[in-house]
Design a protein around this motif. Structure first.
Motif, PDB file in Angstrom:
ATOM      1  N   GLY A   1       0.823  -1.202   0.000  1.00 35.03           N
ATOM      2  CA  GLY A   1       0.000   0.000   0.000  1.00 35.03           C
ATOM      3  C   GLY A   1       0.857   1.251   0.000  1.00 35.03           C
ATOM      4  N   ARG A   2       0.248   2.386   0.262  1.00 37.74           N
ATOM      5  CA  ARG A   2       0.956   3.663   0.270  1.00 37.74           C
ATOM      6  C   ARG A   2       1.958   3.697   1.409  1.00 37.74           C
ATOM      7  NH1 ARG A   2       1.079   5.305  -3.980  1.00 37.74           N
ATOM      8  NH2 ARG A   2       2.557   6.758  -3.125  1.00 37.74           N
ATOM      9  N   PRO A   3       3.147   4.217   1.142  1.00 35.69           N
ATOM     10  CA  PRO A   3       4.131   4.348   2.216  1.00 35.69           C
ATOM     11  C   PRO A   3       3.681   5.379   3.247  1.00 35.69           C
ATOM     12  CG  PRO A   3       5.062   4.998   0.072  1.00 35.69           C
ATOM     13  CD  PRO A   3       3.640   4.626  -0.147  1.00 35.69           C
ATOM     14  N   ALA A   4       4.176   5.231   4.465  1.00 35.06           N
ATOM     15  CA  ALA A   4       3.843   6.185   5.523  1.00 35.06           C
ATOM     16  C   ALA A   4       4.296   7.578   5.100  1.00 35.06           C
ATOM     17  CB  ALA A   4       4.513   5.768   6.824  1.00 35.06           C
ATOM     18  N   GLY A   5       3.489   8.576   5.365  1.00 35.35           N
ATOM     19  CA  GLY A   5       3.831   9.946   5.027  1.00 35.35           C
ATOM     20  C   GLY A   5       3.505  10.335   3.592  1.00 35.35           C
ATOM     21  N   SER A   6       2.840   9.475   2.848  1.00 33.26           N
ATOM     22  CA  SER A   6       2.485   9.778   1.469  1.00 33.26           C
ATOM     23  C   SER A   6       1.484  10.922   1.428  1.00 33.26           C
ATOM     24  CB  SER A   6       1.866   8.542   0.808  1.00 33.26           C
ATOM     25  OG  SER A   6       1.384   8.867  -0.476  1.00 33.26           O
ATOM     26  N   ASP A   7       1.631  11.806   0.437  1.00 37.48           N
ATOM     27  CA  ASP A   7       0.706  12.927   0.302  1.00 37.48           C
ATOM     28  C   ASP A   7      -0.318  12.677  -0.795  1.00 37.48           C
ATOM     29  OD1 ASP A   7       2.405  13.138  -1.840  1.00 37.48           O
ATOM     30  OD2 ASP A   7       2.589  15.313  -1.749  1.00 37.48           O
ATOM     31  N   LYS A   8      -0.592  11.410  -1.066  1.00 38.82           N
ATOM     32  CA  LYS A   8      -1.578  11.072  -2.092  1.00 38.82           C
ATOM     33  C   LYS A   8      -2.854  10.557  -1.441  1.00 38.82           C
ATOM     34  CE  LYS A   8       1.604  10.166  -5.837  1.00 38.82           C
ATOM     35  NZ  LYS A   8       1.935   9.292  -6.949  1.00 38.82           N
ATOM     36  N   THR A   9      -3.972  10.798  -2.121  1.00 35.82           N
ATOM     37  CA  THR A   9      -5.276  10.350  -1.653  1.00 35.82           C
ATOM     38  C   THR A   9      -5.921   9.507  -2.733  1.00 35.82           C
ATOM     39  OG1 THR A   9      -5.529  12.389  -0.384  1.00 35.82           O
ATOM     40  CG2 THR A   9      -7.528  11.118  -0.804  1.00 35.82           C
ATOM     41  N   LYS A  10      -6.453   8.368  -2.337  1.00 36.15           N
ATOM     42  CA  LYS A  10      -7.135   7.493  -3.282  1.00 36.15           C
ATOM     43  C   LYS A  10      -8.545   8.030  -3.515  1.00 36.15           C
ATOM     44  CE  LYS A  10      -7.940   2.648  -4.165  1.00 36.15           C
ATOM     45  NZ  LYS A  10      -7.623   1.294  -3.733  1.00 36.15           N
ATOM     46  N   ILE A  11      -8.920   8.156  -4.804  1.00 42.26           N
ATOM     47  CA  ILE A  11     -10.248   8.663  -5.167  1.00 42.26           C
ATOM     48  C   ILE A  11     -10.840   7.805  -6.275  1.00 42.26           C
ATOM     49  CG2 ILE A  11      -9.652  11.041  -4.560  1.00 42.26           C
ATOM     50  CD1 ILE A  11      -9.540  11.563  -7.653  1.00 42.26           C
ATOM     51  N   ALA A  12     -12.114   7.993  -6.506  1.00 44.81           N
ATOM     52  CA  ALA A  12     -12.765   7.404  -7.676  1.00 44.81           C
ATOM     53  C   ALA A  12     -12.946   8.544  -8.676  1.00 44.81           C
ATOM     54  CB  ALA A  12     -14.114   6.809  -7.295  1.00 44.81           C
ATOM     55  N   LEU A  13     -12.557   8.310  -9.918  1.00 40.75           N
ATOM     56  CA  LEU A  13     -12.576   9.359 -10.927  1.00 40.75           C
ATOM     57  C   LEU A  13     -13.126   8.786 -12.222  1.00 40.75           C
ATOM     58  CD1 LEU A  13     -11.582  12.218 -11.858  1.00 40.75           C
ATOM     59  CD2 LEU A  13      -9.435  11.102 -12.451  1.00 40.75           C
ATOM     60  N   CYS A  14     -14.083   9.471 -12.820  1.00 39.06           N
ATOM     61  CA  CYS A  14     -14.631   9.039 -14.103  1.00 39.06           C
ATOM     62  C   CYS A  14     -13.913   9.774 -15.227  1.00 39.06           C
ATOM     63  CB  CYS A  14     -16.127   9.314 -14.168  1.00 39.06           C
ATOM     64  SG  CYS A  14     -17.077   8.329 -13.013  1.00 39.06           S
ATOM     65  N   VAL A  15     -13.310   9.015 -16.133  1.00 40.40           N
ATOM     66  CA  VAL A  15     -12.651   9.591 -17.307  1.00 40.40           C
ATOM     67  C   VAL A  15     -13.163   8.858 -18.541  1.00 40.40           C
ATOM     68  CG1 VAL A  15     -10.565  10.288 -16.045  1.00 40.40           C
ATOM     69  CG2 VAL A  15     -10.660   8.047 -17.109  1.00 40.40           C
ATOM     70  N   ASP A  16     -12.989   9.481 -19.688  1.00 39.18           N
ATOM     71  CA  ASP A  16     -13.387   8.830 -20.934  1.00 39.18           C
ATOM     72  C   ASP A  16     -12.583   7.543 -21.125  1.00 39.18           C
ATOM     73  OD1 ASP A  16     -15.125  10.881 -21.502  1.00 39.18           O
ATOM     74  OD2 ASP A  16     -13.723  11.944 -22.826  1.00 39.18           O
ATOM     75  N   ASN A  17     -13.235   6.545 -21.705  1.00 34.28           N
ATOM     76  CA  ASN A  17     -12.551   5.274 -21.959  1.00 34.28           C
ATOM     77  C   ASN A  17     -11.319   5.457 -22.831  1.00 34.28           C
ATOM     78  OD1 ASN A  17     -14.315   3.764 -20.418  1.00 34.28           O
ATOM     79  ND2 ASN A  17     -15.669   3.325 -22.146  1.00 34.28           N
TER      80      ASN A  17
END
Length: 101
Positions: free
Chosen positions: A55-71
């Motif tokens: 998984g994400r390393p400790a201290g990561s500045d990323k957030t998991k999201i759901a995103l709709c993009v064109d196929n």
């Protein structure tokens, strides 16, 4: 199953037999093929620790999201191979730099 060994023992007899392992245990490594060697306690613990550390390393500045993009956009990034999500993130960062508020 074709070619599988069968036994005349019932399920209950097998379960009862499993309660008392044979001397030396159920498996004895012949010392020939290293791939058949049972893992040591230390190797098992290291494997469990590795599996838990994913998984994400400790201290990561990323957030998991759901995103709709064109196929078509998704397929274009995926077709670039491993690391496509990082490249998509970089493309979004580049767009932000060019379109600063």
């Amino acid at each position: 199953m074709s070619g599988s060994k069968t036994t005349s023992m019932s399920r209950e007899q097998i379960l009862e037999a499993m309660k008392t392992p044979p001397p030396g245990g159920y498996y004895v490594w012949d010392g020939v093929d290293e791939d058949d060697r049972p893992a040591t306690e230390e190797e098992l613990r290291a494997g469990i620790a590795l599996a838990r550390s994913r998984g994400r390393p400790a201290g990561s500045d990323k957030t998991k999201i759901a995103l709709c993009v064109d196929n078509s956009v998704l397929e274009a990034f995926r077709s670039t191979g491993k690391g496509w999500q990082t490249r998509m993130n970089e493309a979004l960062e580049e767009w932000l730099k060019e379109h600063a508020a």
